[in-house]
Write a protein that holds these residues in place. Structure first.
Motif, short mmCIF file in Angstrom:
data_model
loop_
_atom_site.label_atom_id
_atom_site.label_comp_id
_atom_site.label_asym_id
_atom_site.label_seq_id
_atom_site.Cartn_x
_atom_site.Cartn_y
_atom_site.Cartn_z
N PRO A 197 7.39 -1.94 8.82
CA PRO A 197 8.27 -2.80 9.28
C PRO A 197 8.57 -3.18 10.84
O PRO A 197 9.04 -4.06 11.26
CB PRO A 197 9.61 -2.53 8.53
N TYR A 198 8.34 -1.86 11.62
CA TYR A 198 8.22 -2.20 12.96
C TYR A 198 7.20 -2.08 13.86
O TYR A 198 6.26 -1.41 13.35
CB TYR A 198 9.40 -0.94 13.57
N ASP A 199 7.02 -2.91 14.83
CA ASP A 199 5.70 -2.96 15.50
C ASP A 199 5.25 -1.52 16.14
O ASP A 199 6.15 -1.15 16.94
CB ASP A 199 5.72 -4.03 16.47
N ARG A 200 4.23 -1.10 15.72
CA ARG A 200 3.78 0.15 16.42
C ARG A 200 3.71 0.36 18.00
O ARG A 200 4.39 1.17 18.63
CB ARG A 200 2.38 0.52 15.64
N GLY A 201 3.12 -0.88 18.65
CA GLY A 201 2.81 -1.18 19.93
C GLY A 201 4.29 -1.01 20.57
O GLY A 201 4.53 -0.42 21.65
N LEU A 202 5.21 -1.92 20.16
CA LEU A 202 6.50 -1.84 20.96
C LEU A 202 7.28 -0.73 20.77
O LEU A 202 7.83 -0.25 21.57
CB LEU A 202 7.19 -3.08 20.13
N ARG A 203 7.09 0.00 19.65
CA ARG A 203 7.85 1.21 19.19
C ARG A 203 7.41 2.47 20.36
O ARG A 203 8.11 2.88 20.99
CB ARG A 203 7.60 1.95 18.03
N SER A 204 5.96 2.23 20.55
CA SER A 204 5.21 3.14 21.48
C SER A 204 5.92 2.82 22.92
O SER A 204 6.05 3.86 23.81
CB SER A 204 3.58 2.93 21.36
N LEU A 205 5.75 1.72 23.42
CA LEU A 205 6.23 1.00 24.69
C LEU A 205 7.76 1.85 24.84
O LEU A 205 8.11 2.31 25.85
CB LEU A 205 6.31 -0.31 24.70
N LEU A 206 8.68 1.71 23.75
CA LEU A 206 9.83 2.18 24.22
C LEU A 206 10.20 3.52 24.11
O LEU A 206 10.87 4.17 24.71
CB LEU A 206 10.86 1.55 22.58
N GLU A 207 9.03 4.24 23.48
CA GLU A 207 9.02 5.62 23.56
C GLU A 207 8.76 6.17 25.25
O GLU A 207 9.51 7.07 25.48
CB GLU A 207 8.17 6.30 22.70
N ARG A 208 7.82 5.36 25.60
CA ARG A 208 7.59 5.83 26.84
C ARG A 208 8.53 5.38 27.97
O ARG A 208 8.73 6.13 28.77
CB ARG A 208 6.03 5.01 27.16
N ALA A 209 9.33 4.31 27.36
CA ALA A 209 10.18 3.77 28.34
C ALA A 209 11.50 4.86 28.51
O ALA A 209 12.04 5.32 29.46
CB ALA A 209 10.79 2.47 28.00
N ALA A 210 11.84 5.46 27.34
CA ALA A 210 12.76 6.38 27.05
C ALA A 210 12.53 7.74 27.98
O ALA A 210 13.23 8.30 28.70
CB ALA A 210 12.92 6.96 25.57
N GLU A 211 10.99 8.07 27.73
CA GLU A 211 10.61 9.42 28.47
C GLU A 211 10.60 8.98 29.79
O GLU A 211 11.03 10.21 30.55
CB GLU A 211 9.13 9.57 28.03
N GLY A 212 10.18 7.79 30.35
CA GLY A 212 10.30 7.70 31.87
C GLY A 212 11.91 7.66 32.65
O GLY A 212 11.95 7.89 33.53
N ALA A 213 12.64 7.35 31.51
CA ALA A 213 14.11 7.11 31.96
C ALA A 213 14.92 8.55 31.65
O ALA A 213 15.95 8.51 31.93
CB ALA A 213 14.81 6.03 31.33
#
Length: 266
Positions: free
Chosen positions: A145-161
């Motif tokens: 149900p949730y887009d894999r690519g967008l989830r991955s981007l949010l994971e990387r954004a969280a790690e970077g922040a």
């Protein structure tokens, strides 16, 4: 061409609306919707000349209709119009915020989650554009149900922040507006749910039908019914949501920059 950031700016307003609604602050919905519509209007005026003026007018009309529904409290009738308006205005990515209760042991108040799966416990919500009236019946694929690519981007954004996010779990979406009973939470735990909330469906499947990438960013604002010593209160929910606000803002700002850059999903 339209930058990814423009789509994100509009979707963040919608996401904020979900977060406010889940937190019970219903009086804020009109103001948020109006601000969101203003952003959408500014985006419309900056579209390329190749975009037909008629499509811009249609999109703004849907936003206006949606605002009126929210003012009257008819939330479910507005969701499909909001989703369609995003698509009409060229949005590509939707990040939906959800204030949720924690079921899984590590889902403590104040933690952030990027759920991987969901179970829909809602009823009576319009959940498709293609239900045979008036558009032809279509069975949407929805295994993830949730887009894999967008989830991955949010994971990387969280790690970077430097923000800790649990990128896993199953989100159970209930009908509301009442909170769940302890027995209902016990059943949801047996079903495999880690989080419980009232928003996110049918938004997730409506976005999929329109070709929009959708991901959920959930903030745990309380332990679910029967899992904490004291009864759940609105004051607790609002307090925890406020405590998560700064981290969520930093994460979304970083995600916006990433989307506005290469648009890479990784």
């Amino acid at each position: 061409t339209r930058p990814y950031l423009t789509g994100f700016a509009r979707t963040r307003r919608r996401a904020g609306l979900s977060a406010w609604r889940a937190g019970g602050v219903y009086s804020a919905r009109t103001a948020i919707c109006r601000r969101w519509k203003t952003v959408a209007f500014q985006t419309c005026t900056s579209m390329t000349e190749r975009e037909p003026p008629q499509s811009r007018k249609q999109a703004l009309r849907r936003l206006t209709i949606a605002e009126r529904y929210y003012e009257r409290g008819l939330d479910e009738l507005a969701k499909d119009r909001l989703s369609q308006a995003l698509a009409d205005l060229g949005a590509t990515d939707v990040i939906g915020l959800a204030a949720v209760g924690g079921i899984e042991a590590s889902a403590a108040a104040g933690t952030l989650w990027l759920p991987l799966q969901l179970i829909d416990y809602t009823s009576g919500r319009d959940s498709s554009f293609f239900d045979g009236a008036p558009l032809a019946l279509h069975h949407q694929e929805f295994a993830d149900p949730y887009d894999r690519g967008l989830r991955s981007l949010l994971e990387r954004a969280a790690e970077g922040a430097d923000i800790r996010v649990q990128a896993r779990g199953v989100y159970g979406c209930t009908q509301g507006p009442r909170l769940e009973t302890a027995a209902e939470i016990a059943r949801m735990r047996r079903d495999g749910c880690d989080l419980v909330g009232m928003t996110g469906m049918p938004e997730a499947v409506l976005a999929r039908e329109l070709g929009l990438s959708y991901a959920c960013l959930a903030m745990v604002v309380n332990r679910a019914a029967g899992l904490q010593a004291q009864p759940i209160s609105l004051q607790q929910i609002q307090s925890e949501a406020a405590g998560c606000a700064q981290r969520i803002a930093r994460l979304l700002e970083r995600a916006a920059r990433m989307l506005a850059g290469s648009g890479s999903r990784g």
